[in-house]
Design a protein around this motif. Structure first.
Motif, short mmCIF file in Angstrom:
data_model
loop_
_atom_site.label_atom_id
_atom_site.label_comp_id
_atom_site.label_asym_id
_atom_site.label_seq_id
_atom_site.Cartn_x
_atom_site.Cartn_y
_atom_site.Cartn_z
N THR A 185 -7.78 1.42 -4.43
CA THR A 185 -8.08 0.42 -3.99
C THR A 185 -7.17 -1.42 -4.43
O THR A 185 -6.92 -2.71 -4.20
CB THR A 185 -9.99 -0.07 -4.15
OG1 THR A 185 -9.92 0.77 -3.39
CG2 THR A 185 -10.26 -1.06 -3.02
N GLY A 238 -5.29 -1.18 0.17
CA GLY A 238 -6.27 -2.59 0.36
C GLY A 238 -7.72 -2.31 0.28
O GLY A 238 -9.49 -2.85 -0.18
N ARG A 239 -7.81 -1.17 1.21
CA ARG A 239 -9.29 -1.52 2.25
C ARG A 239 -9.85 0.54 2.01
O ARG A 239 -9.48 0.94 2.09
CB ARG A 239 -9.29 -1.57 3.26
CG ARG A 239 -9.24 -3.31 3.49
CD ARG A 239 -9.21 -3.75 4.62
NE ARG A 239 -9.63 -2.99 5.87
CZ ARG A 239 -9.27 -3.06 7.45
NH1 ARG A 239 -8.73 -3.45 7.59
NH2 ARG A 239 -10.41 -1.58 8.28
N SER A 296 -15.40 -7.08 0.11
CA SER A 296 -14.00 -6.03 0.09
C SER A 296 -14.59 -5.59 1.28
O SER A 296 -13.36 -5.23 2.05
CB SER A 296 -13.61 -5.39 -1.28
OG SER A 296 -15.14 -4.26 -0.93
N SER A 335 -9.53 -8.01 1.11
CA SER A 335 -8.60 -6.75 0.78
C SER A 335 -8.08 -7.32 -0.68
O SER A 335 -7.21 -8.63 -1.17
CB SER A 335 -7.38 -6.54 1.96
OG SER A 335 -8.45 -5.83 2.92
#
Length: 325
Positions: A32, A63-64, A131, A162
């Motif tokens: 992540t 990032g997600r 997030s 993100s």
């Protein structure tokens, strides 16, 4: 006859010695963010724990968490390293993923407010950085603020950012959000810059299966030996961080750019509070809390399932056994 036999044996040994090593097996691991929460995987690369198991591991920043889960289900990555809340959500929608080892067996988050937000009540009507809209740190934040009398979406709104803690810190510094939960030691950096510590979410939720190693059993069961090798490297890395905090701090600095004294504070906090599980195990007690939080979020209904629904510790137990633990 003995001389001939000896010559044959020497010849065989010579062939074995000069055989090229078997090519390392390639694996892809979703991450992540490049933060302290994921240090064990970067350390396993740099300290050659993966190489010792004849594995070539590629760490892919995604990032997600929801995108990472999709990549795992599609077979684009072999391991996901995310919070168990996403696994619960997928499985309750008919999927089948399993958490097989622990990475971060708590969620060490500090709620940090911008310079104009000095107390939690100041967040009414404000926009907070998260997030994702569900699961993980967001679920923890929702629970924490509810315990302080603030309800979502009545009292505040969210902006999805993100990239993990580091990205949320940047958003806080720029004024894009009024507050955010930041992992240690990034929260210390923010507070020393004049931002305000509004609360510690671990006061409410001290144990939690935050990030774990997650697999698709359809792949893992066919590749058990590889999975066990990966977890052996993972456990060796966790033990190295606990046993060599000075070296772990230096690696944290070089890999992620966090400077002293924050880097050492982070390593000490994660090891002394056993956030990094030294033997790689999942915290079933923590996973019970994940389940309770997801029930409060409306994802689960009574009667609540047991943690074993989302976990398979047979891989990590085998890795522990092979390591002599």
């Amino acid at each position: 006859m003995k001389k001939i036999l000896a010559a044959v044996l020497l010849s065989i040994c010579g062939v074995i010695l000069f055989l090229p090593p078997a090519s390392a097996q390639s694996l892809k691991v979703g991450m992540t963010s490049k933060t302290l929460l994921y240090l064990p995987f970067y350390a396993a690369q740099k300290k050659a724990f993966y190489a010792a198991e004849n594995l070539k591991v590629e760490l892919i920043l995604i990032g997600r968490s929801d995108v990472q889960l999709q990549a795992l289900i599609a077979g684009e990555i072999q391991f996901a390293t995310l919070n168990a809340d996403g696994v619960i959500l997928v499985n309750e929608r008919g999927g089948n993923l399993k958490v097989i080892a622990g990475v971060d067996n708590a969620a060490p988050y500090i709620l940090v407010g911008g310079k104009a937000f000095k107390k939690i009540d100041d967040l009414k009507g404000a926009r907070l950085g998260v997030s994702g809209l569900r699961g993980g740190g967001t679920s923890i934040l929702l629970d924490y603020l509810k315990s302080k009398g603030l309800q979502y979406p009545r009292d505040y709104s969210f902006t999805v950012i993100s990239g993990g803690t580091a990205a949320r810190l940047t958003a806080l510094e720029s004024g894009a959000v009024a507050a955010a939960i930041l992992g240690i030691p990034y929260s210390d950096i923010a507070i020393d810059q004049g931002f305000h510590r509004l609360g510690d979410t671990m006061e409410l939720i001290p144990t939690y299966q935050f990030n774990g190693v997650t697999v698709n059993p359809a792949w893992a069961e066919k590749n058990r030996a590889t999975v066990v090798k990966f977890l052996k490297a993972h456990i060796r890395t966790l033990r190295w961080i606990h046993e060599q905090p000075d070296q772990a701090t230096e690696l944290f600095i070089s890999e992620m750019g966090v400077k002293q004294p924050y880097a050492r504070r982070g390593i000490d906090y994660f090891t002394k509070n056993k956030i990094f599980p030294i033997d790689g195990s999942v915290t079933l007690e923590g996973l019970k809390v994940n389940i309770e939080v997801q029930a409060r979020d409306g994802v689960l209904k009574e009667p609540l399932p047991s943690p074993e629904r989302y976990v398979d510790q047979s891989y990590v137990r085998q890795a522990q056994k092979e390591l002599g633990l």
